[in-house]
Design an enzyme around this catalytic site. Structure first.
Site, PDB file in Angstrom:
ATOM      1  N   LYS A 179      -2.307  -2.084  -3.237  1.00 33.65           N
ATOM      2  CA  LYS A 179      -3.389  -1.263  -2.669  1.00 33.65           C
ATOM      3  C   LYS A 179      -3.015   0.211  -2.847  1.00 33.65           C
ATOM      4  O   LYS A 179      -2.398   0.811  -1.969  1.00 33.65           O
ATOM      5  CB  LYS A 179      -3.567  -1.605  -1.186  1.00 33.65           C
ATOM      6  CG  LYS A 179      -4.594  -0.731  -0.476  1.00 33.65           C
ATOM      7  CD  LYS A 179      -5.040  -1.331   0.841  1.00 33.65           C
ATOM      8  CE  LYS A 179      -5.914  -0.347   1.604  1.00 33.65           C
ATOM      9  NZ  LYS A 179      -6.611  -0.952   2.733  1.00 33.65           N
ATOM     10  N   GLU A 196       0.830  -1.217   0.000  1.00 37.20           N
ATOM     11  CA  GLU A 196       0.000   0.000   0.000  1.00 37.20           C
ATOM     12  C   GLU A 196       0.859   1.260   0.000  1.00 37.20           C
ATOM     13  O   GLU A 196       1.228   1.776   1.053  1.00 37.20           O
ATOM     14  CB  GLU A 196      -0.926   0.012   1.234  1.00 37.20           C
ATOM     15  CG  GLU A 196      -1.833   1.236   1.265  1.00 37.20           C
ATOM     16  CD  GLU A 196      -2.797   1.272   2.455  1.00 37.20           C
ATOM     17  OE1 GLU A 196      -2.668   0.437   3.375  1.00 37.20           O
ATOM     18  OE2 GLU A 196      -3.674   2.151   2.465  1.00 37.20           O
TER      19      GLU A 196
END
Ligand code: 13P
Length: 342
Positions: free
Chosen positions: A219, A177
């Site tokens: 992500k 992420e």
């Protein structure tokens, strides 16, 4: 490393037009959200709230995984059922946030580096024993004049790749992420340029650290104008900019991309994800799904407000957002579905 198992888990996390529920807020973040709604910031209130989430009926129809926090992965329902078991029983894989948060990056005023690599190998082994199937690490980059710097991007990309390699060694699918924040006044074009540079560095470092692309998920943020930007962007502007940025940077071997919501309203997050899937699916090598926290949980938390009498209504609100986002993964979200919130 069991390559086949990693590939299967990564694929299973995005199968069937389903996404993930991020419920991995650290204790300070969860407390901050509770405080803004007048909910007591106690261990018990956090446990009760997380119980509300994991016991929502039919959760597994909309999500394949839920990301837990260190405090939460050890907790049990009031009937003594471990949260991990409640999720597994619902057909939802438990995952775990393993970074230790972002702190100031030395020599880079206004920029952050995510910590947590020291001792990570043994923490991952413990999380596997507690039932985690995948993990998450968030790096955060702030767009602004002359930032994010090369040093900040490189340091965070390197840490993400080291984390990912350790996860795969432990048999956990890493969710990677790298978040470009949406605060600030950057334009859509500026956000696209920064996001593109960040993702290039991340995939370069993943290659250097020998991370199996088929056994991970990305992500990212959507490509958005900053909240203080005065030039508006339509849903289709955002979806085109995001898809084009991802097509330029994310290898086809990656099975899925699960967006963070980053402070977008719940409705806009659904509408933008929907537009990407409705218009571009035939051109995309990876599944495009969601791993939202605020854009799924916020309406439910606002209804719950710490009162046990509100649990059922809050769970309905949670399910409504999950239904909308599940539809958005298939390009089937629309105003009529949004209006069914009741
Ligand atoms: P938001 O969807 O609220 O941005 O949270 C996603 C997340 O997991 C942040 O690390």
């Amino acid at each position: 490393m069991n390559t086949q198992a990693l590939k299967e888990t990564a694929k299973a996390l995005v199968k069937g037009g389903k996404g993930l529920l991020a419920m991995d807020e650290s204790t300070p973040t969860c407390n901050r959200r509770f405080a803004s709604l007048g909910i007591p910031q106690t261990d018990d209130a956090r446990r009760a709230y997380r119980e509300l989430l994991v016991t929502t009926p039919t959760l597994g129809e909309y999500i394949n995984g839920a990301i837990l926090y260190d405090e939460t992965i050890r907790q049990v329902t009031h009937d003594g059922i471990p949260f991990t078991q409640a999720l597994n029983d619902a057909g939802v894989m438990p995952g775990i946030k393993v970074d230790m948060g972002a702190t100031e990056l030395a020599g880079h005023p206004g920029e952050k580096i995510t910590e947590g690599l020291d001792g990570l190998r043994s923490r991952l082994q413990a999380y596997v024993k507690q039932g985690a199937r995948f993990a998450k690490w968030r790096a955060v980059m702030t767009p602004g004049p002359d930032i994010p710097s090369h040093g900040c991007i490189q340091a965070n990309a390197h840490a993400l790749a080291r984390y990912a390699a350790l996860c795969q060694e432990a048999g956990l699918v890493p969710i990677i992420e790298p978040e470009v924040l949406m605060d600030g006044d950057q334009t859509l074009t500026q956000c696209a340029a920064v996001t593109q540079e960040v993702l290039r560095s991340v995939f370069e470092q993943l290659h250097v650290q020998r991370v199996l692309l088929e056994g991970m998920l990305l992500k990212p943020n959507m490509v958005l104008p900053g909240l203080a930007c005065t030039t508006p962007a339509s849903v289709s502007d955002v979806s085109e900019a995001t898809v084009s940025c991802l097509l330029r940077t994310v290898p086809a071997a990656v099975p899925g991309i699960v967006f963070l919501s980053g402070g977008q309203t719940a409705e806009l997050a659904s509408a933008r994800l929907n537009d990407m899937n409705a218009r571009f699916t035939s051109q995309l090598p990876w599944a495009l799904a969601f791993s939202f926290a605020r854009a799924i949980q916020q309406p439910a938390m606002e209804i719950w407000k710490g009162d046990p009498d509100n649990v059922k209504k809050a769970q309905q609100a949670l399910l409504h957002r999950l239904r909308c986002n599940h539809a958005a993964c298939r390009g089937e979200y629309d105003a009529d579905l949004e209006a069914l919130r009741g």
